[in-house]
Design a protein around this motif. Structure first.
Motif, PDB file in Angstrom:
ATOM      1  N   THR A 259       0.858  -1.183   0.000  1.00  0.00           N
ATOM      2  CA  THR A 259       0.000   0.000   0.000  1.00  0.00           C
ATOM      3  C   THR A 259       0.895   1.234   0.000  1.00  0.00           C
ATOM      4  O   THR A 259       2.107   1.136   0.200  1.00  0.00           O
ATOM      5  CB  THR A 259      -0.889   0.032   1.252  1.00  0.00           C
ATOM      6  N   LEU A 260       0.288   2.387  -0.213  1.00  0.00           N
ATOM      7  CA  LEU A 260       1.063   3.624  -0.169  1.00  0.00           C
ATOM      8  C   LEU A 260       1.665   3.807   1.222  1.00  0.00           C
ATOM      9  O   LEU A 260       2.794   4.294   1.364  1.00  0.00           O
ATOM     10  CB  LEU A 260       0.167   4.814  -0.528  1.00  0.00           C
ATOM     11  N   LYS A 261       0.936   3.361   2.256  1.00  0.00           N
ATOM     12  CA  LYS A 261       1.429   3.473   3.620  1.00  0.00           C
ATOM     13  C   LYS A 261       2.646   2.577   3.848  1.00  0.00           C
ATOM     14  O   LYS A 261       3.645   3.015   4.449  1.00  0.00           O
ATOM     15  CB  LYS A 261       0.325   3.097   4.610  1.00  0.00           C
ATOM     16  N   SER A 262       2.594   1.342   3.358  1.00  0.00           N
ATOM     17  CA  SER A 262       3.728   0.432   3.553  1.00  0.00           C
ATOM     18  C   SER A 262       4.951   0.898   2.755  1.00  0.00           C
ATOM     19  O   SER A 262       6.089   0.763   3.211  1.00  0.00           O
ATOM     20  CB  SER A 262       3.352  -0.998   3.146  1.00  0.00           C
ATOM     21  N   ILE A 263       4.719   1.460   1.576  1.00  0.00           N
ATOM     22  CA  ILE A 263       5.830   1.971   0.771  1.00  0.00           C
ATOM     23  C   ILE A 263       6.449   3.202   1.429  1.00  0.00           C
ATOM     24  O   ILE A 263       7.671   3.390   1.398  1.00  0.00           O
ATOM     25  CB  ILE A 263       5.364   2.302  -0.662  1.00  0.00           C
ATOM     26  N   SER A 264       5.605   4.028   2.045  1.00  0.00           N
ATOM     27  CA  SER A 264       6.130   5.229   2.719  1.00  0.00           C
ATOM     28  C   SER A 264       7.061   4.829   3.863  1.00  0.00           C
ATOM     29  O   SER A 264       8.085   5.479   4.100  1.00  0.00           O
ATOM     30  CB  SER A 264       4.982   6.095   3.241  1.00  0.00           C
ATOM     31  N   ARG A 265       6.725   3.730   4.559  1.00  0.00           N
ATOM     32  CA  ARG A 265       7.609   3.238   5.624  1.00  0.00           C
ATOM     33  C   ARG A 265       8.907   2.699   5.027  1.00  0.00           C
ATOM     34  O   ARG A 265       9.992   2.931   5.552  1.00  0.00           O
ATOM     35  CB  ARG A 265       6.901   2.143   6.428  1.00  0.00           C
ATOM     36  N   GLU A 266       8.783   1.969   3.919  1.00  0.00           N
ATOM     37  CA  GLU A 266       9.958   1.379   3.253  1.00  0.00           C
ATOM     38  C   GLU A 266      10.913   2.462   2.748  1.00  0.00           C
ATOM     39  O   GLU A 266      12.126   2.338   2.861  1.00  0.00           O
ATOM     40  CB  GLU A 266       9.490   0.505   2.082  1.00  0.00           C
ATOM     41  N   PHE A 267      10.342   3.556   2.214  1.00  0.00           N
ATOM     42  CA  PHE A 267      11.158   4.616   1.625  1.00  0.00           C
ATOM     43  C   PHE A 267      11.517   5.712   2.627  1.00  0.00           C
ATOM     44  O   PHE A 267      12.365   6.560   2.346  1.00  0.00           O
ATOM     45  CB  PHE A 267      10.419   5.248   0.439  1.00  0.00           C
ATOM     46  N   GLY A 268      10.864   5.701   3.793  1.00  0.00           N
ATOM     47  CA  GLY A 268      11.103   6.758   4.770  1.00  0.00           C
ATOM     48  C   GLY A 268      10.608   8.104   4.290  1.00  0.00           C
ATOM     49  O   GLY A 268      11.211   9.151   4.582  1.00  0.00           O
ATOM     50  N   MET A 269       9.500   8.097   3.549  1.00  0.00           N
ATOM     51  CA  MET A 269       8.911   9.328   3.008  1.00  0.00           C
ATOM     52  C   MET A 269       7.424   9.346   3.332  1.00  0.00           C
ATOM     53  O   MET A 269       6.812   8.295   3.541  1.00  0.00           O
ATOM     54  CB  MET A 269       9.107   9.405   1.488  1.00  0.00           C
ATOM     55  N   SER A 270       6.841  10.522   3.336  1.00  0.00           N
ATOM     56  CA  SER A 270       5.428  10.631   3.676  1.00  0.00           C
ATOM     57  C   SER A 270       4.542  10.107   2.544  1.00  0.00           C
ATOM     58  O   SER A 270       4.928  10.136   1.374  1.00  0.00           O
ATOM     59  CB  SER A 270       5.058  12.085   3.969  1.00  0.00           C
ATOM     60  N   GLU A 271       3.360   9.635   2.930  1.00  0.00           N
ATOM     61  CA  GLU A 271       2.395   9.186   1.926  1.00  0.00           C
ATOM     62  C   GLU A 271       2.028  10.324   0.979  1.00  0.00           C
ATOM     63  O   GLU A 271       1.867  10.109  -0.229  1.00  0.00           O
ATOM     64  CB  GLU A 271       1.134   8.653   2.607  1.00  0.00           C
ATOM     65  N   TYR A 272       1.897  11.527   1.533  1.00  0.00           N
ATOM     66  CA  TYR A 272       1.539  12.689   0.706  1.00  0.00           C
ATOM     67  C   TYR A 272       2.589  12.928  -0.368  1.00  0.00           C
ATOM     68  O   TYR A 272       2.254  13.150  -1.537  1.00  0.00           O
ATOM     69  CB  TYR A 272       1.390  13.931   1.581  1.00  0.00           C
ATOM     70  N   TYR A 273       3.864  12.862   0.008  1.00  0.00           N
ATOM     71  CA  TYR A 273       4.931  13.113  -0.959  1.00  0.00           C
ATOM     72  C   TYR A 273       4.948  12.035  -2.039  1.00  0.00           C
ATOM     73  O   TYR A 273       5.073  12.342  -3.238  1.00  0.00           O
ATOM     74  CB  TYR A 273       6.291  13.160  -0.264  1.00  0.00           C
ATOM     75  N   LEU A 274       4.810  10.768  -1.654  1.00  0.00           N
ATOM     76  CA  LEU A 274       4.820   9.685  -2.634  1.00  0.00           C
ATOM     77  C   LEU A 274       3.625   9.784  -3.577  1.00  0.00           C
ATOM     78  O   LEU A 274       3.744   9.542  -4.778  1.00  0.00           O
ATOM     79  CB  LEU A 274       4.821   8.327  -1.928  1.00  0.00           C
ATOM     80  N   SER A 275       2.481  10.156  -3.033  1.00  0.00           N
ATOM     81  CA  SER A 275       1.291  10.354  -3.869  1.00  0.00           C
ATOM     82  C   SER A 275       1.530  11.471  -4.879  1.00  0.00           C
ATOM     83  O   SER A 275       1.131  11.383  -6.050  1.00  0.00           O
ATOM     84  CB  SER A 275       0.086  10.694  -2.991  1.00  0.00           C
TER      85      SER A 275
END
Length: 256
Positions: free
Chosen positions: A172-188
């Motif tokens: 999910t976007l949430k799990s990827i944000s943890r993996e990348f150390g970036m916020s969900e908003y930024y990844l979106s």
């Protein structure tokens, strides 16, 4: 809408009447060639109206969609070439995109047009790959390329690679944000601005692309294909597949 689909090792051909196909993205090179009438294709936000004898080349990870304009009639072929194989011949596809994807009819050689026609019904793998190289060689010489703004180690490229490597997991976007150390908003924001597609749509595109490959090459049940493609329910699989391919997985399988 009717598709004629021929799956080969590194080359697929879809022959169809002018149609609409929602925005999607994949890791291969796609070539649209208009045999007759008109077909509109939007690549990275730029609209191209293909007329008879014209082609458009879509590089890996470029978001694109097909649009059937009102009163537009005609036939075209969409050729999809495995970028992993093609990059051994054209290594620049890894970090370049065309300034303009359009190749005008008067720039396309007779042998290239002939290769488009022959590729539709060809069942010989070696011959089909040969046609692919003829087509790409003929078109590439007419494209002016520029380096992509997103370099291979950029966030956007990392996201694309991560999804392709982990599409069959419950990401999910949430799990990827943890993996990348970036916020969900930024990844979106990266997905919407750099790839012109939202995360869910991109993930569905990757998963259904993998499902279509399994439907073409493996004798598996729909449940097995759904699970191996990363879908955790048959209902979600059917809905996503129909959204991308405008037909259910079973309808797609019957048309092979």
């Amino acid at each position: 809408m009717k598709y004629e689909f021929h799956r080969q090792t590194a080359f697929s051909a879809y022959y169809t009447a002018s149609h609409s196909f929602e925005r999607h993205i994949h890791s291969d090179i796609e070539i649209a060639y208009c045999f007759s009438g008109q077909q509109t294709v939007i690549i990275g936000g730029t609209r191209y109206s293909l007329s008879e004898g014209e082609a458009a080349v879509i590089f890996p990870h470029q978001a694109h969609e097909y649009v059937c304009e009102k009163n537009s009639r005609g036939n075209h072929i969409a050729l999809i070439c495995d970028s992993g194989v093609i990059s051994s011949v054209f290594p620049f596809i890894k970090n370049h995109i065309p300034k303009s994807a359009l190749v005008p009819a008067d720039k396309i050689h007779a042998e290239t047009r002939d290769a488009f026609s022959r590729a539709i019904d060809c069942q010989n793998r070696a011959a089909v790959f040969g046609y692919a190289l003829v087509i790409l060689s003929g078109l590439m010489e007419n494209l002016e390329l520029r380096k992509t703004e997103t370099l291979p180690d950029s966030t956007a490229a990392r996201l694309v690679s991560y999804v392709y490597e982990n599409y069959n997991r419950n990401i999910t976007l949430k799990s990827i944000s943890r993996e990348f150390g970036m916020s969900e908003y930024y990844l979106s924001h990266v997905f919407s601005k750099c790839l012109n597609i939202n995360f869910r749509r991109f993930l569905d595109s990757v998963r259904t692309e993998k499902a279509a490959a399994l439907l073409n090459t493996q004798d598996l049940s729909m449940t097995q294909i759904a699970e191996q493609s990363g879908f955790y329910s048959q209902r979600t699989f059917n809905r996503a597949f129909k959204s991308i391919y405008e037909m259910t997985p079973r309808e797609y399988k019957k048309g092979l």
